[in-house]
Scaffold this active site. Structure first.
Site, PDB file in Angstrom:
ATOM      1  N   ASP A 201       0.604  -1.301   0.141  1.00  0.00           N
ATOM      2  CA  ASP A 201      -0.139   0.028   0.035  1.00  0.00           C
ATOM      3  C   ASP A 201       0.714   1.352   0.057  1.00  0.00           C
ATOM      4  OD1 ASP A 201      -1.944  -1.926   0.248  1.00  0.00           O
ATOM      5  OD2 ASP A 201      -1.735  -1.587   2.441  1.00  0.00           O
TER       6      ASP A 201
ATOM      7  N   GLU B  82     -11.413   0.721  -3.811  1.00  0.00           N
ATOM      8  CA  GLU B  82     -10.580   1.389  -2.647  1.00  0.00           C
ATOM      9  C   GLU B  82      -9.272   1.897  -3.015  1.00  0.00           C
ATOM     10  OE1 GLU B  82      -8.971  -2.313  -0.773  1.00  0.00           O
ATOM     11  OE2 GLU B  82      -8.333  -3.414  -2.604  1.00  0.00           O
TER      12      GLU B  82
END
Length: 517
Positions: A14, A181
Site C-alpha cells: 500500500d 479502494e
C-alpha cells in the site's frame, strides 16, 4: 529512468508517495507490527533510505489487542502549508487517524481521530482555498459492520477539530469491479483526477481513474480503464494495484504501487507478500497511460549484520503488537541482544519475537544463540555469567507470517528443536546439542525448475544448527505454507530472533540474500 523493481522489497504494501522540492517521501502499511508506518526517503526515486516511523511510541495506535489483519492500513502521505500529513486507518481499533509532523523523520503527532469518516484507505487533498477533502473506501472496520462496502466516499474535514464537516457522499467508485479502494485525488491542469484500485487485492487487482472539474466531482471515468492490471498475463509481477502518482526528477511521471511475485510451477505462492513497485506514466489526451510493471531487481543481492554494539536497536527491527523495547535490550548485557519471554510463544498474539522483513526470495539468516545451560545454570560466554541470567532459557530463529503460520529452530542449551506450525497442524524435530552458545540458521532455497508436484511450491525452508562445525539440517519444509496466498494475513515473511522461555542472548545476527537464478 532505469527504475528498480521491486522498488522497496519485502513486506511493504500500500505505498503512498509525496514529492517536496527535490525530495521524495514514501510510507507503507504495517498492520499489527510495531514500530508502524515506515517513512522512506529518496532524491532520485531509485535509492531509498528508511528515515523513521510515524508510529514509534505507545498510544498512537491501539495495537495491543488488535486482531491479525488489523492495525495500520494504507497510509497516505501528503505535504501542505509546511506540514506533513499521514492519513491512515487503525483498522479494528481507533479508526480513521491523521498524523502530522514538521519533519518527516519525526516526531509525529499522537494521531487525531476523524469523526464522521469511517472507512479505510483515507486520502487527503486541498483545493485552492485550503478546504481539506478526505476521500476513502467505505469499508467499516470499527463498528463491526465489515461485511458491507459503501464504495468510494468523500467528506470535507476539519483537520484541527478532527471531524467531518458533512455527511459522507458517494463519488465515482470505478468500473464495477469488486472492492473499490485506495482512492487518491490530484489536481493537474484543468482537472481533478480520482484514481482508485478495484478488483480486490488478489490477482484481479487493478487501477482505474476518473476526472472532473471539482474535487467533489462529478467524475467521468477513463474509457481505457483499468489503466493498470496484470490479471490474466504471464508477467512475473502480479496483483498490481493500489497506486499513487508522482512527478519524477526529470519532469515526467511515475506510479508507485503494490505487487506480488508469485513462484512455483503455477505461480501460485508469494513468499514475500505485497511489495512496493514503480512504473513510468505518460499523459495522452489528458489521461495517464501506465506502463506494465517490469521486474528489474537490483543487482548483486544484499545482506544485513547486527552485532548489537549500539545502545539503540536498528530501526529495521519490528515486533508484534508491542514495541521491541518491551522485551528486547542491548544494554542489559552490552554487546549482545537479550530477549526476555513473558511466557508467550510464537503461537501467541504478542510473542517475544524481533524480526526483519525478508527482502530476497533466496535468503539465509543466522545467529549465535545463548540460552544458558540447564545443567550449570550459567551462560558460557568468556567463562562469565551472561544476560541469560537463569540458564533455563529457550529461543532461536523464526520465519513468521502470523501466529498460526511460522517455522522456527530453537535451543535450550542442551537440545535443539525445529518446529513447523501451519494453521492447526504442528510438527517438531529434536536432537541433542552441545552446551553453550549455538549457531542457528534458516535457509530459504529457490524451487527446482520443471513440472510435477515437487515443483509447485514457492521455495524450500531448511532449519539448521551448526554442531561441531557442520550445518545439521533438522527439517526441510515446503515454503508455500508461509506465503500470502496460504496464510492470507496481508503482511509478508518476517524473519528474526525470539525467546520462548526465560532470557536468551544473541551475540550477532546475519542475513544475506539474492534473487533466484
Amino acid at each position: 529512468m532505469n527504475l528498480p523493481n521491486p522498488l522497496i522489497p519485502g513486506f511493504n504494501p500500500d505505498p503512498s508517495i509525496v514529492k517536496v522540492g527535490g525530495d521524495y517521501y514514501l510510507a507503507t502499511s504495517t498492520f499489527e507490527y510495531l514500530p508502524g508506518i515506515p517513512v522512506y526517503h529518496s532524491t532520485d526515486l531509485v535509492d531509498w533510505t528508511r528515515i523513521g516511523h510515524v508510529v514509534d511510541r505507545e498510544g498512537q495506535l491501539d495495537s495491543r489487542e488488535v486482531p491479525t489483519l488489523g492495525g495500520a492500513w494504507a497510509p497516505t502521505i501528503r505535504f501542505h502549508n509546511g506540514l506533513f500529513y499521514v492519513a491512515v486507518t487503525d483498522a479494528m481499533a481507533r479508526g480513521t487517524l491523521v498524523f502530522t509532523a514538521t519533519d518527516p523523520t519525526g516526531p509525529w503527532s499522537d494521531g487525531l481521530v476523524i469523526e464522521g469518516a469511517i472507512g479505510i484507505d483515507q486520502d487527503l487533498a486541498w483545493d485552492e482555498d485550503g478546504t481539506a477533502y478526505m476521500t476513502y473506501s467505505g469499508l467499516d472496520t470499527v463498528t463491526g459492520n465489515i461485511n458491507e462496502h459503501g464504495g468510494i466516499l468523500q467528506v470535507r474535514v476539519d483537520l484541527e477539530a478532527g471531524k467531518a464537516l458533512e455527511e459522507p457522499r458517494s463519488v465515482w467508485s470505478g468500473t464495477g469491479l469488486m472492492f473499490p479502494e485506495a482512492p487518491h485525488l490530484y489536481r493537474r491542469g484543468d482537472y481533478w483526477y480520482l484514481m482508485i484500485a478495484e478488483g480486490g487485492t488478489e490477482r484481479g487487482h487493478s487501477v482505474s481513474i476518473a476526472r472532473g472539474t471539482s474535487p467533489a466531482g462529478p467524475f467521468e471515468g477513463n474509457p481505457a480503464n483499468p489503466i493498470l492490471s496484470a490479471r490474466s498475463t504471464d508477467r512475473p509481477i502480479q496483483n498490481t494495484g493500489h497506486g499513487d502518482l508522482v512527478e519524477t526528477p526529470d519532469g515526467g511521471w511515475a506510479m508507485v504501487l503494490l505487487g506480488m511475485r508469485p513462484k512455483g510451477m503455477t505461480r501460485a505462492f508469494s513468499a514475500l507478500g505485497r511489495e512496493t513497485f514503480i512504473t513510468p506514466v505518460t499523459w495522452e489526451d489528458g489521461w495517464p497511460v501506465v506502463e506494465p510493471v517490469r521486474l528489474n531487481p537490483r543487482p548483486g543481492g544484499g545482506g544485513f549484520e547486527d552485532d548489537f554494539a549500539d545502545a539503540e536497536l536498528d530501526g529495521g527491527w519490528i515486533a508484534v503488537r508491542r514495541f521491541p523495547g518491551a522485551f528486547a535490550s542491548t544494554e542489559k548485557d552490552p554487546g549482545r541482544l537479550t530477549l526476555t519471554s513473558d511466557g508467550t510463544s510464537l503461537d501467541d498474539a504478542r510473542p517475544a519475537f524481533l524480526g526483519r522483513r525478508q527482502r530476497y526470495q533466496v535468503e539465509t539468516i543466522s545467529a549465535l544463540v545463548d540460552a544458558g545451560s540447564s545443567e550449570s545454570g550459567t551462560g558460557t560466554r568468556t567463562g562469565t555469567r551472561t544476560g541469560t541470567e537463569s540458564g533455563n532459557g529457550a529461543g532461536g530463529l523464526a520465519v513468521r507470517y502470523d501466529e498460526t503460520h511460522h517455522y522456527s529452530i530453537e535451543t535450550n542449551g542442551t537440545t535443539v528443536t525445529a518446529r513447523a506450525r501451519i494453521s492447526s497442524i504442528e510438527q517438531s524435530w529434536t536432537r541433542a546439542a552441545p552446551a553453550g552458545p549455538l549457531e542457528l540458521r534458516i535457509e530459504t532455497r529457490q524451487p527446482e525448475g520443471g513440472a510435477g508436484l515437487s515443483h509447485l511450491s514457492s521455495d524450500t525452508i531448511a532449519l539448521q544448527a551448526v554442531i561441531n562445525g557442520e550445518a545439521v539440517t533438522l527439517a526441510e519444509l515446503d515454503g508455500r505454507y508461509l506465503s500470502a496466498e496460504t496464510a492470507a494475513s496481508f503482511t509478508g515473511r518476517v524473519s528474526g530472533v525470539f525467546a520462548s522461555r526465560g532470557t536468551v542472548a544473541f551475540d550477532w545476527f546475519r542475513s544475506s540474500g539474492r534473487e533466484p537464478s
